[in-house]
Design a protein around this motif. Structure first.
Motif, short mmCIF file in Angstrom:
data_model
loop_
_atom_site.label_atom_id
_atom_site.label_comp_id
_atom_site.label_asym_id
_atom_site.label_seq_id
_atom_site.Cartn_x
_atom_site.Cartn_y
_atom_site.Cartn_z
N PHE A 203 0.87 -1.07 0.05
CA PHE A 203 -0.08 -0.20 0.08
C PHE A 203 0.87 1.31 -0.01
CE2 PHE A 203 -4.27 -1.58 2.01
CZ PHE A 203 -4.43 -2.48 0.84
N GLU A 204 2.07 1.24 0.81
CA GLU A 204 2.77 2.25 0.82
C GLU A 204 3.40 2.60 -0.58
OE1 GLU A 204 3.27 -0.06 4.55
OE2 GLU A 204 3.03 -0.47 2.40
N MET A 205 3.74 1.84 -1.67
CA MET A 205 4.15 1.94 -2.83
C MET A 205 2.92 2.65 -3.60
SD MET A 205 5.44 -0.58 -5.90
CE MET A 205 3.65 -1.06 -6.30
N ALA A 206 1.84 2.22 -3.58
CA ALA A 206 0.77 2.82 -4.25
C ALA A 206 0.30 4.17 -3.74
CB ALA A 206 -0.56 1.87 -4.16
N ALA A 208 2.90 6.11 -2.41
CA ALA A 208 3.82 7.18 -3.10
C ALA A 208 3.62 7.50 -4.41
CB ALA A 208 5.22 6.36 -2.62
N LEU A 209 3.28 6.41 -5.25
CA LEU A 209 2.88 6.70 -6.65
C LEU A 209 1.89 7.86 -6.84
CD1 LEU A 209 3.20 6.19 -9.63
CD2 LEU A 209 1.72 4.22 -9.31
N ARG A 210 0.67 7.81 -6.09
CA ARG A 210 -0.16 8.68 -6.49
C ARG A 210 0.27 9.93 -5.97
NH1 ARG A 210 -5.85 7.50 -3.47
NH2 ARG A 210 -4.35 7.84 -1.46
N GLU A 211 0.90 10.28 -4.86
CA GLU A 211 1.61 11.57 -4.31
C GLU A 211 2.37 12.22 -5.42
OE1 GLU A 211 2.87 10.34 -0.27
OE2 GLU A 211 0.85 10.51 0.57
N LYS A 212 3.27 11.31 -5.63
CA LYS A 212 4.36 11.72 -6.71
C LYS A 212 3.80 12.34 -7.87
CE LYS A 212 8.56 12.52 -8.40
NZ LYS A 212 9.22 13.59 -7.84
N MET A 213 2.65 11.61 -8.30
CA MET A 213 1.87 12.18 -9.67
C MET A 213 1.29 13.39 -9.26
SD MET A 213 0.56 8.66 -11.29
CE MET A 213 -0.47 9.56 -12.31
N SER A 229 -8.49 2.14 -2.60
CA SER A 229 -9.82 1.83 -1.73
C SER A 229 -9.72 1.70 -0.20
CB SER A 229 -10.71 0.77 -2.05
OG SER A 229 -11.05 0.80 -3.60
N PHE A 230 -8.47 1.75 0.05
CA PHE A 230 -7.97 1.32 1.33
C PHE A 230 -7.16 2.63 2.17
CE2 PHE A 230 -8.88 -2.46 -0.48
CZ PHE A 230 -9.93 -3.18 0.28
N ILE A 231 -6.43 3.31 1.29
CA ILE A 231 -5.50 4.37 1.70
C ILE A 231 -5.99 5.78 1.57
CG2 ILE A 231 -3.80 2.86 1.54
CD1 ILE A 231 -2.89 4.27 -1.13
#
Length: 231
Positions: A203-206, A208-213, A229-231
């Motif tokens: 989940f941390e990877m997903a 981080a990807l959204r935040e960087k984008m 759906s969970f973070i």
């Protein structure tokens, strides 16, 4: 939610901590490429795993389960399958499935056994004859953890397919990209707003990807992953 009784028809290791599982349900199960199932361990204990194949594989549901030492959440499921040779599941879950109406190029981002999710989507793209660019980034700790290279070989048939493995162990021998899978994705300086992006892993990877984008001014409308759906 409908439940399905399944026989465990394949249960074999890819390596010391990753398992290839095939389930044969007693009745057909409808799902889309990229959805997941839950193994029912108890009335209030249902454990999710990505379905690693596209629909239409003779009624089979494939899983790729990482169960390293100390991970009782997954190892208990493996033990149940070994002992009972059958499980009850709920399937066709999740909204981060392949957007079949889209003709955009695609990026698949997998961390570890998150590859199962990307594998299902790639299998469907292969069946569809997808002709746009497909970039598959798979991040693992050591080269030996690229446990399903036969699948990668199949995807070479796809027009525009490119496989980018990334190793985060700096000590092992490796001639390719090193670091995290996101390090490599952003270092490639792609026009990410032009792609449909599918992601599975920690989940941390997903997140981080959204935040960087978002930092780059790229919206998440075309970013798909059930983690969101969970973070």
């Amino acid at each position: 939610m409908q439940q399905y009784q399944c026989k465990v028809t394949v249960l074999e290791p890819y390596d010391e901590s990753t398992w290839h599982v095939c389930l044969t349900p007693a009745e057909p199960v409808e799902f889309r490429a990229g959805q997941y199932l839950q193994v029912v361990m108890g009335d209030k204990d249902k454990r999710p795993f990505s379905i690693a194949n596209a629909p239409g594989l003779a009624g089979t549901l494939e899983l790729q389960i990482g169960a390293p030492e100390g991970n009782s959440y997954a190892s208990q499921v493996i033990e149940k399958m070994q002992q009972q040779k059958e499980v009850v599941i709920e399937a066709g879950l999740g909204t981060a499935h392949l957007q079949s109406s889209s003709e955009s190029p695609i990026i698949l981002v997998a961390g570890g056994t998150g590859f199962a999710y990307c594998r299902a989507i790639a299998e469907q793209l292969l069946a569809n004859g997808h002709e746009q660019e497909i970039l598959l980034y798979w991040g693992v700790h050591t080269p030996e953890k690229l446990y399903d290279m036969p699948a990668i070989e199949r995807y070479q048939q796809l027009t525009g397919f490119k496989f980018i493995p990334v190793i985060d162990n700096q000590a092992c021998e490796w001639d390719g990209a090193r670091g995290t899978v996101l390090d490599k994705l952003f270092a490639d300086e792609l026009q990410l707003d032009q792609y449909d992006i599918y992601v599975a892993g920690r989940f941390e990877m997903a997140k981080a990807l959204r935040e960087k984008m978002a930092q780059l001014g790229i919206g998440s409308e075309r970013l798909y992953g059930d983690a969101f759906s969970f973070i």
